[in-house]
Design an enzyme around this catalytic site. Structure first.
Site, PDB file in Angstrom:
ATOM      1  N   HIS A 177      96.154  55.745 -49.603  1.00 38.57           N
ATOM      2  CA  HIS A 177      97.169  56.808 -49.656  1.00 38.57           C
ATOM      3  C   HIS A 177      96.617  58.209 -49.386  1.00 38.57           C
ATOM      4  O   HIS A 177      97.046  59.196 -49.994  1.00 38.57           O
ATOM      5  CB  HIS A 177      97.926  56.784 -50.986  1.00 38.57           C
ATOM      6  CG  HIS A 177      99.316  57.339 -50.864  1.00 38.57           C
ATOM      7  ND1 HIS A 177     100.158  57.534 -51.931  1.00 38.57           N
ATOM      8  CD2 HIS A 177     100.008  57.767 -49.776  1.00 38.57           C
ATOM      9  CE1 HIS A 177     101.302  58.035 -51.523  1.00 38.57           C
ATOM     10  NE2 HIS A 177     101.242  58.185 -50.208  1.00 38.57           N
ATOM     11  N   CYS A 228     100.628  60.634 -56.331  1.00 41.66           N
ATOM     12  CA  CYS A 228      99.524  59.799 -55.831  1.00 41.66           C
ATOM     13  C   CYS A 228      98.527  60.529 -54.949  1.00 41.66           C
ATOM     14  O   CYS A 228      97.343  60.637 -55.285  1.00 41.66           O
ATOM     15  CB  CYS A 228     100.101  58.614 -55.051  1.00 41.66           C
ATOM     16  SG  CYS A 228     101.349  57.673 -55.947  1.00 41.66           S
TER      17      CYS A 228
END
Length: 597
Positions: A171, A115
């Site tokens: 993130h 991610c």
């Protein structure tokens, strides 16, 4: 960095765009008038309602449409390479299939295996080795974020007049307020800061007892906006509200980073309807999640059309990494999975859909990487990239839109110097050029080289999901000889990485190892700090959020030092003035010295 020029098919005459704008405005107002939509259903306050009425109705004759395209970047999470209808999946994705078929499918498109790395490279146009994020992901308890000295894509788009909005998963770190999305170029942010969490409650536990709430509206916890709605649907509703309240004559950058289809595997009951026959519970849940995501993207596309954005828009769709078979994802027939540098971890589903494309309905097999979106989108937006900015991405719009050759000939997949070292790796195995204990991967033209420990390397065929529980019986495995730490593949001829050519072509291996070594000389130190106990949400009102504050004693100490320094400077200036009265010109010299430090 190559920056190709671009002929603009979207410089339409003002009259046509005005007509489209009028129709779009009337369409919305008609829907509102007849009750199909309400201002309350759009979640707009009185001020926003008046602005929307003004922009879409009464004042349609004022202002010219922008030549800059609206940019909508949709990032899915953990979608496997096979998990789209046009790659042969049993999961139905009619929206994605239609958008891709009418646009340009990217069939040689690469991202990163996890991610944070993919998101950081998208937003900066730089490889991980050039931001310090080359190891793993940013953990919730780490005092870490995308380095603040990196200019971001939304910041560059704001420079040329774009409104910038982010909906979904960030993130990229949040330990300081300066790391938050609204401080990195986004006008608004609605979404989560962490890598995963419950789709309904938006709570996340990083470890036992370290749990907190993770849904934000700009810089604050979004308690008032949380109605327990499934995140895919909630994010889509937010996107619709943004489109309803923005003026389509002004350029818009909308970054939609869906949580789906990342674990935990959750979906509303109705989406299981077509997938009861899938025995494997993880695959069944994953299918329902993907079906919901496909419907959400259809609703986003309809909103773009209804509110007058579509004709001057570019929609980019991408997964952030490969699928995770143990969590229902499939990368078949590619090898490996999320978290690995095999093709199954880094080769992604991707396409571009836009009325502005020249070669619609085509397939692009040229090499494209997620870093390429940064320069490509800035150029499309009529922005400028500073000459001293060292990017790893290329402007690939003409490659996608017109079918030209890609300016990209290589990709550094990564060099991770602190990942678990391969036990048998050595400088000798790397011909004295490279330590093959280090995890790394690089692509140059047709060739791909991997060293160290590339990660889980099975091929997981569809029948692996035929049983009720996780089943690796059907997986294809290869037992490599002991001590192996170098692999070479011709990806064009062997995209499934079945035939290792490292012993057959040692000269090619040496060339690629040399290229790795060259890249490594440009790497910055790895940023991967230990966890900070102050990150515990219990110390922050039960919410995951910025926690880093300078120690009060240090602040007082710095303040005291500053006061003393200022006092000394004042005394020194007085002395200099006295000297200046007796010696002409010496005062200028002293002031100049002070200014220099």
């Amino acid at each position: 960095m190559a920056r190709g020029g671009c002929s603009w098919p979207h410089r339409l005459c003002k009259g046509k765009m005005l007509a489209v704008g009028v129709l779009a405005g009337l369409s919305l107002l008609s829907l509102l008038a007849y009750g199909y939509l309400s201002w309350d259903s759009l979640g707009l306050g009185p001020g926003e309602r008046e602005a929307t009425r003004s922009e879409l109705g009464e004042e349609l004759g004022v202002g010219a449409p922008s030549s800059q395209p609206h940019i909508i970047f949709i990032l899915a999470d953990d979608q496997g390479f096979r998990d789209v209808g046009y790659h042969g999946s049993e999961i139905r994705t009619p929206t994605l299939d239609k958008l891709a078929a009418e646009g340009v499918k990217l069939e040689n498109y690469y991202v990163q295996p996890m991610c944070t790395p993919s998101r950081s490279q998208l937003i900066t146009g730089k490889y991980q080795i050039h931001t310090g994020l080359q190891h793993s992901i940013i953990r919730p308890t780490q005092p870490n974020c995308l380095p603040l000295d990196n200019v971001t894509l939304p910041q560059k788009l704001k420079e040329v007049g774009y409104s910038t909005h982010m909906v979904g998963k960030w993130h990229l770190g949040f330990y300081r307020r300066e790391c938050m999305p609204t401080q990195r170029g986004f006008d608004t942010f609605f979404g989560s800061l962490l890598g995963s969490g419950d789709y309904y409650t938006h709570f996340k536990c990083d470890s036992p007892g370290i749990c907190g709430y993770d849904l934000y509206e700009n810089d604050n916890a979004a308690w008032d906006h949380d109605n327990g709605i499934y995140s895919t649907q909630m994010y889509t509703q937010k996107v619709q509200k943004i489109l309803a309240s923005h003026n389509p004559r002004k350029p818009l950058f909308l970054y939609i980073a869906y949580q789906a289809v990342h674990s935990p595997l959750q979906a509303p009951g109705k989406y299981f309807e077509h997938y009861r026959s899938i025995n494997n519970i993880n695959r069944r849940r994953y299918a329902a999640m993907l079906a919901c995501l496909d419907e959400a993207i259809n609703n986003v596309t309809l909103a773009l059309k209804n509110y007058g954005y579509y004709e001057n828009s570019i929609i980019i769709y991408s997964s952030d990494n490969g699928g995770q078979p143990m969590a229902g994802g499939s990368n078949w027939p590619l090898r490996g999975s999320k978290g690995t540098y095999w093709e199954g971890g880094i080769r992604a589903v991707g396409f571009v859909h836009s009325p502005l494309l020249k070669n619609k309905g085509s397939v692009c097999k040229e090499l494209v990487h997620i870093t390429d979106w940064f320069p490509t989108l800035i150029t499309l937006a009529e922005g400028q990239i500073d000459e001293d900015t060292q990017l790893d991405g290329y402007d690939i719009w003409e490659t996608i839109s017109e079918g030209r050759r890609s300016p990209r000939v290589d990709i550094l997949h990564n060099i991770d110097p602190i990942y678990t070292k391969a036990k048998n790796g050595s400088w000798a195995a790397g011909y004295g050029i490279w330590n093959t204990a280090i995890q790394s991967a690089i692509r140059v033209n047709h060739w791909k080289l991997l060293t160290g420990n590339p990660g889980y390397s099975d091929w997981v065929p569809p029948q692996a999901f035929s049983n009720a529980g996780p089943n690796r019986w059907h997986n294809e495995r290869v037992s490599w000889s002991a001590g192996k730490t170098v692999w070479l593949f011709n990806i064009t001829a062997d995209p499934y990485e079945r035939v290792d050519l490292s012993t057959r072509y040692p000269d090619v291996v040496k060339q690629l190892l040399q290229r790795l070594s060259q890249f490594n000389k440009t790497a910055v130190p790895v940023r991967y700090p230990p966890k900070d106990p102050r990150s515990n949400p219990k110390l922050n009102g039960g919410v995951w959020g910025p926690w880093f504050k300078e120690d009060e004693k240090k602040k007082k100490s710095d303040k005291s030092k500053g006061a003393n320094k200022e006092k000394k400077n004042k005394n020194k200036k007085k002395a200099n003035r006295k000297k200046g009265q007796s010696k002409k010109g010496q005062s200028f010299h002293c002031h100049s010295h002070l200014a220099g430090g």
